[in-house]
Design a protein around this motif. Structure first.
Motif, short mmCIF file in Angstrom:
data_model
loop_
_atom_site.label_atom_id
_atom_site.label_comp_id
_atom_site.label_asym_id
_atom_site.label_seq_id
_atom_site.Cartn_x
_atom_site.Cartn_y
_atom_site.Cartn_z
N LEU A 248 49.17 86.15 14.94
CA LEU A 248 48.66 87.02 13.88
C LEU A 248 47.36 87.69 14.30
CD1 LEU A 248 49.40 84.94 10.65
CD2 LEU A 248 50.66 86.88 11.58
N TRP A 249 46.46 86.96 14.94
CA TRP A 249 45.22 87.57 15.39
C TRP A 249 45.50 88.58 16.50
CZ3 TRP A 249 41.27 87.68 12.49
CH2 TRP A 249 40.92 86.62 11.65
N GLY A 250 46.44 88.28 17.37
CA GLY A 250 46.81 89.25 18.39
C GLY A 250 47.39 90.51 17.79
N MET A 251 48.20 90.35 16.73
CA MET A 251 48.77 91.52 16.06
C MET A 251 47.69 92.35 15.37
SD MET A 251 52.22 89.77 14.48
CE MET A 251 52.71 91.23 13.57
N PHE B 154 41.02 99.08 9.93
CA PHE B 154 42.28 98.34 10.06
C PHE B 154 42.07 96.90 10.52
CE2 PHE B 154 44.09 102.69 10.29
CZ PHE B 154 45.01 102.56 9.27
N LEU B 155 41.01 96.65 11.29
CA LEU B 155 40.70 95.26 11.64
C LEU B 155 40.44 94.44 10.39
CD1 LEU B 155 38.40 95.68 14.77
CD2 LEU B 155 40.55 94.41 14.70
N SER B 156 39.68 94.98 9.47
CA SER B 156 39.36 94.24 8.24
C SER B 156 40.58 94.13 7.33
CB SER B 156 38.22 94.92 7.50
OG SER B 156 38.54 96.27 7.19
N VAL B 157 41.37 95.21 7.22
CA VAL B 157 42.54 95.17 6.34
C VAL B 157 43.57 94.17 6.83
CG1 VAL B 157 44.52 96.50 5.52
CG2 VAL B 157 42.24 97.49 5.43
N PHE B 158 43.91 94.24 8.10
CA PHE B 158 44.97 93.36 8.62
C PHE B 158 44.52 91.90 8.66
CE2 PHE B 158 46.50 97.37 10.77
CZ PHE B 158 47.59 97.52 9.94
N ALA B 159 43.22 91.66 8.87
CA ALA B 159 42.73 90.28 8.82
C ALA B 159 42.96 89.69 7.43
CB ALA B 159 41.25 90.23 9.18
N GLY B 160 42.82 90.52 6.39
CA GLY B 160 43.08 90.04 5.04
C GLY B 160 44.57 89.95 4.73
N VAL B 161 45.33 90.95 5.14
CA VAL B 161 46.76 90.97 4.83
C VAL B 161 47.47 89.77 5.44
CG1 VAL B 161 48.92 92.21 5.27
CG2 VAL B 161 46.90 93.46 4.51
N PHE B 162 47.17 89.45 6.68
CA PHE B 162 47.87 88.36 7.36
C PHE B 162 47.45 86.98 6.85
CE2 PHE B 162 48.43 91.30 11.22
CZ PHE B 162 49.65 91.74 10.72
N HIS B 163 46.44 86.92 6.00
CA HIS B 163 46.04 85.65 5.39
C HIS B 163 46.12 85.73 3.87
CE1 HIS B 163 44.18 85.56 9.43
NE2 HIS B 163 44.43 84.27 9.38
N GLY B 164 46.97 86.61 3.37
CA GLY B 164 47.07 86.84 1.94
C GLY B 164 48.07 85.98 1.22
N ASN B 165 48.56 84.93 1.85
CA ASN B 165 49.50 84.00 1.20
C ASN B 165 49.12 82.59 1.61
OD1 ASN B 165 51.73 83.04 -0.25
ND2 ASN B 165 53.07 83.20 1.52
N LEU B 166 47.92 82.20 1.26
CA LEU B 166 47.34 80.95 1.73
C LEU B 166 48.19 79.74 1.39
CD1 LEU B 166 44.95 79.44 3.02
CD2 LEU B 166 43.83 79.48 0.79
#
Length: 527
Positions: free
Chosen positions: A304-307, A334-346
């Motif tokens: 996820l971090w690589g993506m 996009f760095l900030s958005v995707f960091a949140g999106v990929f952790h948006g289902n804790l």
């Protein structure tokens, strides 16, 4: 044996329609995609007829096909049961009939057929005359056979490793370069091709060394037979056939060894008895310590971090040449958005383990600590990662000061991204399930729109919350650079922190009332 394994493979493929509607749709989509690749490959090779670079392009296409057969089975290990020899170890089967059956089963399906049909485009684009067409057909068959044998040899040799934890981590990390190449071919290559920067002549140098590889032998055999050198073409095919035979012999030897060797991956692993770092700092510290371990060791988190990095680069790298400020600000956003999106289902991504967590989460205060502990780890990874990446892009664009301005927007965006990840975790939590052969899970059937809602909501919400920072960056253009950058970095970090704190409080208030429901959703996850 050949007929038995082929029928078994066909039965496994047809059973996809009986598993679930989603599996059936995926199978149909995969078959349609294979048909599109077959027709596109055939047409792409056919239009090369009469062009001077035809053999160079054909060689590159044949080599790309071989690389696909080599890499994808490692990433998708376990998706096709014919790839793992351990499933057949208990049967009294002779090695050579078994090897022929596995080869035939591996050649059965939509994608192997798509490879054959697509590569047969050389019969139109490169072959000339009856002899050239005949040699082209043989060359395609040998090329596909080489790809299959190469794939089986590698997967059989690494089967024990791929069943282990380290092997699965290795296979998971192979997704990152594939994902990066996908983004390059989807976003960068079409743009450069439209601008005329990538043409057939761009591949001239590749043929100088690819021609001596097995795919290059197949392509040049067709070229030689079509340009009045049939004996040279036949010699190339004989050399390719010899390589296939030798590689097949090595594979059979590895297969025989794998069927009689004890699987070391079933041995017990050593247990580390060290105490959990920061585990004695209350609930926040315990959650942060556990989240840090997962982020550091879980292949899914590394992917996820690589993506996040790949997507940010793909959306901004090419823009740096024409508008460096827009490119840097796009990367920060996009760095900030995707960091949140990929952790948006804790809770869904935690899975059934959250059932034990729910016992200790008895109210709003506990939920605030839970969200805060997770956010601390995400921020500790995302902030340095963003700083390094934005600095590198700014140096590449030769505008380091603008990179610092972009970092100020990124710090505010990270706070907004974490706030929305917490909020959507509380409001739109959904169960996930593992995909066969893929370490990244997908939503359980019926919850796909939850993932879409989290992505779209985070994108829109982060954009709106970043408007004050964007106005501040624009409005301070006349201020001295040192003072401007310092003030914006401090202000961006403080603004992002305030947004994150507000997000934690609002999310904790919502989640505290839904703990039983969230635990039930998490228990439905199949990880």
């Amino acid at each position: 044996m050949v007929g038995l394994l082929v029928r078994l493979k066909i039965r496994l493929l047809l059973n996809a329609f009986k598993v679930s509607t989603q599996t059936a749709v995926s199978f149909v989509f995969s078959s349609v995609a294979a048909a599109a690749v077959a027709l596109g490959g055939f047409a792409g090779l056919a239009v090369l007829r009469g062009q001077t670079e035809a053999v160079d392009v054909t060689t590159v296409v044949f080599a790309a096909s071989a690389v696909g057969w080599l890499v994808l089975p490692l990433v998708l290990f376990g998706l096709d049961s014919t790839l793992d020899p351990s499933t057949l170890a208990l049967f009294p089967l002779r090695i050579r009939p078994l090897a022929l059956g596995l080869i035939a089963a591996s050649a059965t399906g939509a994608w192997p057929l798509a490879n054959v049909v697509g590569l047969l485009g050389v019969t139109v684009g490169l072959a000339v005359g009856v002899l050239g067409v005949l040699i082209a057909v043989v060359a395609v068959v040998l090329q596909v056979l080489f790809c299959i044998v190469l794939s089986r040899f590698v997967t059989t040799t690494l089967a024990g490793l791929l069943r282990s934890r380290r092997g699965k981590d290795f296979a998971a990390l192979l997704i990152l370069p594939i994902f990066a190449l996908y983004e390059v071919f989807v976003q960068v290559v079409p743009r450069l091709t439209a601008e005329g920067k990538i043409t057939e002549k761009s591949l001239d140098g590749a043929d100088a060394w690819l021609r001596w590889t097995p795919p290059g032998l197949a392509a040049h055999a067709v070229f030689d037979a079509s340009t009045g050198h049939p004996l040279t073409g036949l010699l190339r095919l004989l050399l390719l056939a010899a390589i296939v035979v030798v590689l097949g012999g090595l594979w059979i030897k590895q297969l025989a060894h794998a069927l009689v060797t004890v699987d070391s991956t079933t041995h017990a692993a050593a247990v580390n008895s060290a105490s959990l770092r920061f585990g004695n700092r209350g609930l926040t510290g315990a959650v942060a310590a556990r989240t840090w371990v997962y982020q550091r060791r879980e292949p899914r988190s590394l992917i996820l971090w690589g993506m996040v990095v790949v997507l940010a680069l793909a959306t901004s790298f090419e823009t740096l040449r024409t508008d460096y400020a827009f490119g840097l600000f796009s990367a920060a956003f996009f760095l900030s958005v995707f960091a949140g999106v990929f952790h948006g289902n804790l809770f869904g991504m935690t899975g059934s383990a959250f059932g034990f967590d729910a016992v200790a989460l008895d109210g709003r205060t506990a939920m605030r600590a839970y969200f805060a502990g997770s956010n601390l780890v995400i921020a500790a990874i995302a902030a340095p990662l963003s700083a390094v990446l934005l600095s590198a892009l700014a140096v590449y664009a030769r505008h380091p000061a603008t990179g610092l301005l972009a970092l100020s927007i990124n710090l505010a965006g990270l706070g907004a991204g974490m706030a929305f990840s917490n909020l959507f975790s509380a409001v739109l939590a959904y169960p996930v399930q593992k995909r066969p052969g893929n370490p990244t899970p997908k939503p359980v059937e019926g919850y796909s729109m939850h993932a879409v809602g989290i992505g779209c909501g985070s994108l829109v919400g982060t954009t709106l919350l970043l408007i004050p920072m964007i106005i501040a960056v624009v409005a301070t253009g006349h201020v001295v650079a040192a003072l401007r950058i310092t003030a914006l970095l401090v202000g961006g970090a403080a603004y992002g922190l305030l947004i994150a704190i507000a997000g934690v409080r609002i999310s904790a208030r919502i989640a505290a009332k839904r703990i039983p429901e969230l635990a039930q959703i998490a228990m439905q996850s199949r990880l």
